[in-house]
Design an enzyme around this catalytic site. Sequence first.
Site, PDB file in Angstrom:
ATOM      1  CD  GLU A 168      -3.181  -0.861   2.075  1.00  0.00           C
ATOM      2  OE1 GLU A 168      -3.157   0.127   2.833  1.00  0.00           O
ATOM      3  OE2 GLU A 168      -4.097  -1.682   2.071  1.00  0.00           O
ATOM      4  CD  GLU A 376      -3.751  -5.505   4.186  1.00  0.00           C
ATOM      5  OE1 GLU A 376      -4.594  -4.652   4.518  1.00  0.00           O
ATOM      6  OE2 GLU A 376      -2.525  -5.326   4.254  1.00  0.00           O
TER       7      GLU A 376
HETATM    8  C1  BG6 Z   1      -4.443  -1.525   5.211  1.00  0.00           C
HETATM    9  C2  BG6 Z   1      -3.112  -1.919   5.795  1.00  0.00           C
HETATM   10  O1  BG6 Z   1      -4.420  -0.151   5.004  1.00  0.00           O
HETATM   11  O2  BG6 Z   1      -5.607  -1.743   5.915  1.00  0.00           O
HETATM   12  C3  BG6 Z   1      -3.222  -2.631   7.120  1.00  0.00           C
HETATM   13  O3  BG6 Z   1      -2.300  -2.601   4.897  1.00  0.00           O
HETATM   14  C4  BG6 Z   1      -4.317  -1.995   7.935  1.00  0.00           C
HETATM   15  O4  BG6 Z   1      -1.975  -2.606   7.734  1.00  0.00           O
HETATM   16  C5  BG6 Z   1      -5.623  -2.259   7.232  1.00  0.00           C
HETATM   17  O5  BG6 Z   1      -4.399  -2.440   9.262  1.00  0.00           O
HETATM   18  C6  BG6 Z   1      -6.807  -1.675   7.959  1.00  0.00           C
HETATM   19  O6  BG6 Z   1      -6.629  -0.324   8.194  1.00  0.00           O
HETATM   20  P1  BG6 Z   1      -6.936   0.283   9.603  1.00  0.00           P
HETATM   21  O7  BG6 Z   1      -6.670   1.721   9.502  1.00  0.00           O
HETATM   22  O8  BG6 Z   1      -8.372  -0.014   9.881  1.00  0.00           O
HETATM   23  O9  BG6 Z   1      -6.031  -0.432  10.559  1.00  0.00           O
END
Ligand code: BG6
Length: 476
Positions: A168, A376
Site C-alpha cells: 500500500e 487483504e
Molecule cells: C491496510 C493496511 O491499510 O488496511 C493494514 O495494509 C491496515 O496494515 C488495514 O491495518 C486496515 O486499516 P486500519 O486503519 O483499519 O487499521
Amino acid sequence: HRQIKDFPADFLWGAASAAYQVEGAWDADGKGPSVWDTFTKQPGRTFKGSNGDVAVDHYHRLEEDLDLMAQMGLKAYRFSVSWPRVLPAGRGAVNEAGLAFYDRLIDGLLARGIAPVLTLYHWDLPQALQDEYGGWEDRRIIADFAAYCGVLYQRFGHKVQHWVSLNEQNYNLTNAYLLGTHPPAVQDRRRFYQANHHAFLANAQAIALFRQTVPKGLIGPSFAYSPCYPSGSSPEEMLAFENAEEFTNWWWLDAYCLGRYPQAALRFLQANGEAPIIEPGDAELLAAGKPDFIGVNYYYTTTVTDNGLDGQTLQRINTTGQKGTTPSSGVPGLYRTTPNPNLATSNWDWAIDPTGLRTGLRRLTSRYALPLFITENGLGEFDQLTADEQVHDDYRIDYLRQHLLACQAALQDGVELLGYCAWSFTDILSWLNGYQKRYGFVYVDRDEVAVRSLRRIPKDSFYWYQGVIARGGRDL
Ligand code: BG6
C-alpha cells in the site's frame, strides 16, 4: 441457472498481518527503531497514544500463533519483515537474531503445510534512513531498499515462493505526505509525488533483483484498491469519476504494471508544478521491474462527484469509530469524494461493497491482464467478549462470506485469482485506531492502554473460515 465456478484446487486460502501491528518486541535482540516506533510516541498521533511496543507479542508467542494457524487449516499466511529488525541502521550490518526470527516463522509455517507470503515492506522504515536523508524523499532509498531485499532473497529465496514488494504505497504515502497522519507527517503535494516516484523506482529495482536471485518465485506490490463510482450519470460526474480513477488508482498501478504514468493526471501535475522529477534511465528501470501479480487490498469503494473543492485536499480520515465523521477529499477542480447512499458503512465509514470487489477485479484484469492476489480484505469492528469467553462476530462472517462470493463470481467472469488473505489472523494494532478496531479471527485480550493477558481466543469467524477452507470454498 448459472453454473458456479469452484475456487482452484491450489487456491491460497490465507490470512495476513504486518510486523509492526503484531510482533511487539520493538527493541528486542538488536532491532533498530522504525519511523513508527518514533511517531507513535509523539503526543496526539494515535488513538489514546497506542503503539506497537508490545502489539500482540507475536514475536514471543510465535509457536502458539502457528499452532492456531494450523488448527484453522490455513493454506497461506502473509506477514511482513521488519526492515530495522534485519538491518537496524537501515543498511550495512545485518542483525542475525532478526533473520533468525523470520527463519523460525517461515520454517514453522512450512512444517505445518502453510505457504509463507512474505511482504518486504509494510511501512516500518528504519528511522536511521529517515534521519539521514528523509527516507522515500531521496533517491538513495532505491539502492538501500534493494540491498535490504537482497538479504532476504538470499536467506529465504529457496523456501518462500510468494513475495509482496511494497504494501500500500498509495495509502501509506498519501497519509505520510498529503494528510500528515503517518510519519513523517508532511502535507505537500510536490514532495508527495516525488516520494512516490522513488518508491516506484525502488519497487522496480527490487523486482529486477528478484528475477536474478529468486527466478522461480512470484512477486508483486500490494495496492490499497478502492474502485471509484460516479455519483451520477451526467457527463461532468463521469469526467470526475475518470479523474478520480487516474489520481487514486491508475497513477500507481500504471506505474507498477505499465511502467508509465497516466497522461491526463501527469499533465495536470506538470501544469501545477507538482509532477515528480523524472531522470534519464527511470523509464527503463520501471520497465525492468514489472510484477508477476497485483496484490489487491480491498476494503471499500469510493464514490466521487464533480464539485471541486475550493481549498487544498482535505483529510479523509476517521479515527473515532463513529459513523458519519469522515470529511470529503479530492483534488480541487477535478473530483471530490461523497457518501454513496446505496451502501451501508462500518463504524469507521468504510462502505461495505462486495460487488465493488467483483467490479474492481474485472477492471484490473481488463487493464493489466495480470493474475490477482487478494492480500487483504476484512472488517474492522468493535468486538465483544462474552462472559463465557466467546466472540460472536456474525457481522464479520457475513462480510467475509459476501466478499468470497464476489471473488467466486469474478472467477466466473474470467479473473485469475491466486488466493485470498483475510485481514487479519489475530487482532492487531490498527495503526491510528488502537486495538479497539478489531479485524482478527482470533481475539487478543488487550486494549490501547492495558496490555493485559494477551490471551488468544478464537472467534466464531475462526471456526467458520476453518470450514470454508476445509470445503475448498464450496457451499459458501
Ligand atoms: C491496510 C493496511 O491499510 O488496511 C493494514 O495494509 C491496515 O496494515 C488495514 O491495518 C486496515 O486499516 P486500519 O486503519 O483499519 O487499521
